[in-house]
Design an enzyme around this catalytic site. Structure first.
Site, PDB file in Angstrom:
ATOM      1  N   HIS A 197       0.746  -1.013   0.108  1.00 23.85           N
ATOM      2  CA  HIS A 197       0.011   0.089   0.191  1.00 23.85           C
ATOM      3  C   HIS A 197       0.890   1.339  -0.348  1.00 23.85           C
ATOM      4  O   HIS A 197       0.890   1.421   0.583  1.00 23.85           O
ATOM      5  CB  HIS A 197      -1.062   0.123   1.580  1.00 23.85           C
ATOM      6  CG  HIS A 197      -1.791   0.837   1.186  1.00 23.85           C
ATOM      7  ND1 HIS A 197      -3.253  -0.007   1.442  1.00 23.85           N
ATOM      8  CD2 HIS A 197      -1.844   2.085   0.476  1.00 23.85           C
ATOM      9  CE1 HIS A 197      -4.775   1.264   0.869  1.00 23.85           C
ATOM     10  NE2 HIS A 197      -3.285   2.671   0.820  1.00 23.85           N
ATOM     11  N   HIS A 208      -5.799  -1.110   5.461  1.00 22.14           N
ATOM     12  CA  HIS A 208      -5.461  -0.277   6.815  1.00 22.14           C
ATOM     13  C   HIS A 208      -6.995  -0.422   7.457  1.00 22.14           C
ATOM     14  O   HIS A 208      -7.548   0.622   7.973  1.00 22.14           O
ATOM     15  CB  HIS A 208      -5.352   0.849   6.272  1.00 22.14           C
ATOM     16  CG  HIS A 208      -5.905   2.083   4.952  1.00 22.14           C
ATOM     17  ND1 HIS A 208      -7.357   2.007   5.234  1.00 22.14           N
ATOM     18  CD2 HIS A 208      -5.748   2.467   4.136  1.00 22.14           C
ATOM     19  CE1 HIS A 208      -8.090   2.204   3.910  1.00 22.14           C
ATOM     20  NE2 HIS A 208      -6.803   3.083   3.964  1.00 22.14           N
ATOM     21  N   ASP A 210       0.627   2.420   3.996  1.00 25.26           N
ATOM     22  CA  ASP A 210      -0.434   3.251   3.671  1.00 25.26           C
ATOM     23  C   ASP A 210       0.684   4.778   3.514  1.00 25.26           C
ATOM     24  O   ASP A 210       0.553   5.723   3.854  1.00 25.26           O
ATOM     25  CB  ASP A 210      -1.682   3.542   4.098  1.00 25.26           C
ATOM     26  CG  ASP A 210      -2.701   4.245   3.728  1.00 25.26           C
ATOM     27  OD1 ASP A 210      -2.540   4.901   2.462  1.00 25.26           O
ATOM     28  OD2 ASP A 210      -3.755   4.343   4.274  1.00 25.26           O
ATOM     29  N   HIS A 241       2.549  14.352   1.274  1.00 23.41           N
ATOM     30  CA  HIS A 241       1.822  15.321   1.008  1.00 23.41           C
ATOM     31  C   HIS A 241       2.602  16.846   1.119  1.00 23.41           C
ATOM     32  O   HIS A 241       3.546  15.839   1.419  1.00 23.41           O
ATOM     33  CB  HIS A 241       0.547  15.750   1.536  1.00 23.41           C
ATOM     34  CG  HIS A 241      -0.800  14.986   1.327  1.00 23.41           C
ATOM     35  ND1 HIS A 241      -1.214  14.581   0.699  1.00 23.41           N
ATOM     36  CD2 HIS A 241      -1.066  13.425   2.401  1.00 23.41           C
ATOM     37  CE1 HIS A 241      -2.519  13.861   1.079  1.00 23.41           C
ATOM     38  NE2 HIS A 241      -1.992  12.998   1.931  1.00 23.41           N
TER      39      HIS A 241
HETATM   40  O1  DOR Z   1      -4.262   8.813   5.188  1.00 25.22           O
HETATM   41  C1  DOR Z   1      -5.124   8.477   4.092  1.00 25.22           C
HETATM   42  N1  DOR Z   1      -3.890   8.806   2.930  1.00 25.22           N
HETATM   43  N2  DOR Z   1      -5.755   7.357   3.745  1.00 25.22           N
HETATM   44  C2  DOR Z   1      -6.193   7.153   2.562  1.00 25.22           C
HETATM   45  O2  DOR Z   1      -7.036   5.943   2.622  1.00 25.22           O
HETATM   46  C3  DOR Z   1      -5.568   7.508   1.511  1.00 25.22           C
HETATM   47  C4  DOR Z   1      -4.289   8.647   1.956  1.00 25.22           C
HETATM   48  C5  DOR Z   1      -4.081   9.319   0.161  1.00 25.22           C
HETATM   49  O3  DOR Z   1      -3.766   8.928  -0.730  1.00 25.22           O
HETATM   50  O4  DOR Z   1      -3.553  10.596   1.040  1.00 25.22           O
END
Ligand code: DOR
Length: 424
Positions: A61, A233, A306, A310
């Site tokens: 993931h 998750h 996961d 960002h």
């Molecule tokens: O925290 C998360 N960020 N959970 C997700 O399911 C998507 C992911 C993202 O793509 O930023």
């Protein structure tokens, strides 16, 4: 290609039951021998005395953000971060722009992965076109292009009829559907776990049931269709119990949990810390302990990062506006060693089972074992060395982590893919 001899390490390979001191001979990218003592005979030596030698980790993931948000991550930066974390295979999730809903995007990611060359990049395609939850993608095209599974991750497939048809369709290809189990109506507007902390902070919560109602529905649909459902998750005690029962009934249900859900609770949000804003949200201590118990008794098959990078400007917004997600590839192993192995909750062998042997059972392909004949995808780990997490030093473009400042045990000192030293 020169032979390589990894000497003097402690080999941990749950797939072959090996857990002890052994040398490993690598020839033409494959494991040629695993024995207590192998003479060099011209092979290039690699000293692993005092280190653990394990199959390269496999992440089910990983959000690589390419195409569309290369300011957050690229295949190249994601692969470099993966190597630092001890991963030799990662699975790219489909919530890119455009979504991975047709062959062109799958080809692009495979091509970028091959160009980087260090880590094996597998692709998870979308279940619905544009991940909009309305119309199924062409599963035949996506599996033919090499997708290892399909998922609308980032969002759930909330339409039960569509999910039924998707499970029937994927069953033809004997591949799993990965569900981001979250009822959109129950979760609407929520930014953290619904509980004491959200109430105190005045933030809108996401109840645990937003996850468990969809887990229950999809278990029922897996039973109806005979399809394979994999839950991404997991975060709540209720979901773990539902999956435990489904497995007892022999249904084709598998699942994963993240290092952050195993180690943190909603208390980590503290004073509106967006580095603890993840989806699903961090929940209670009772949930965390239930997730660990699920790992221990085999209900939870895998640990997956996961990894959701960002930009700073997005993550440094107010709590309501900041996106969900943290950078996870570089801290995953350390968090698991510190949270699970050091306190004696899992053995090293069990941990490698969750991070390498079991993931390969979900996505197939190379790796996951150090048996003779297998691909020489290997991580060499110093199990006792410690390091302090400084997100500014991450290779990933995502520089947000709830583990910033924490001291973790377990340092990846060498990574080989197909017998070639590629990292960290
Ligand atoms: O925290 C998360 N960020 N959970 C997700 O399911 C998507 C992911 C993202 O793509 O930023």
């Amino acid at each position: 290609m020169a032979k390589v001899l990894i000497k003097g390490g402690h080999v941990v390979d749950p797939a072959s039951g090996r857990d002890g001191r052994s040398d490993i001979l690598i020839d033409r990218g494959k494991i040629a021998a695993v024995q207590p003592s192998i003479p060099a005979n011209g092979a290039k030596p690699l000293d692993a005395t005092g280190k653990l030698v394990v199959p390269g980790l496999i992440d089910l993931h990983t959000h690589l953000r390419e195409p569309g948000r290369e300011d957050k991550e690229t295949v190249e930066t994601g692969c470099a971060a993966a190597l630092r974390g001890g991963f030799t295979t990662i699975c790219a999730m489909p919530n890119t722009t455009p979504a991975i809903d047709h062959r062109g995007v799958v080809d692009l990611i495979h091509q970028e992965g091959r160009r980087c060359g260090s880590v094996s990049v597998r692709v998870v395609g979308a279940i619905t076109r544009g991940r909009l939850g309305k119309e199924l993608t062409d599963f035949g095209e996506l599996f033919d292009a090499g997708c290892v599974a399909l998922s609308d991750d980032g969002d759930a497939v909330s339409d039960g009829f569509l999910m039924r048809r998707a499970l029937e369709y994927a069953k033809v290809f004997n591949r799993p559907l990965i569900q981001h189990a979250e009822d959109p109506q129950l979760a609407a507007g929520g930014v953290m776990h619904e509980g004491l902390v959200s109430t105190t902070l005045g933030l809108r919560g996401i109840p645990s049931e937003a996850e468990s109602v969809l887990v229950a529905r999809d278990i029922a649909l897996a039973e109806l269709t005979g399809g394979w459902i994999h839950f991404a998750h997991l975060s709540s005690e209720g979901s773990v119990e539902l999956i435990r029962q489904a497995k007892r009934r022999g249904l084709r249900v598998t699942c994963e949990v993240t290092p952050h859900h195993l180690s943190l609770t909603h208390e980590a949000v503290g004073e509106f810390d967006t580095s603890a804003k993840v989806n699903p949200p961090l929940r209670t201590e009772q949930d965390r302990l239930a997730l660990i118990e699920g790992l221990r008794d085999g209900t939870i098959d895998c640990i997956a990062t996961d990894h959701a990078p960002h930009t700073d400007w997005e993550k440094e917004a107010d709590f309501d506006s900041a996106p969900f997600g943290i950078s996870g590839l570089e801290t995953a192993l350390g968090v698991c060693v510190t949270t699970l192995v050091e306190p004696g909750l899992l053995t090293w062998s069990q941990l490698i089972g969750k991070l390498s042997m079991n993931p390969v059972k979900i996505v197939g392909g190379d790796g996951g074992t150090l048996s003779v004949g297998a691909a020489a995808d290997i991580a060499v780990i110093d199990p006792t060395a410690t390091w302090t997490v400084d997100p500014k030093q991450f290779i990933s473009k995502g520089r947000h982590s709830p583990f910033a400042g924490r001291t973790l045990a377990g340092v990846v000192v060498k990574v080989l893919r197909h017998g070639v030293e590629v990292g960290p």
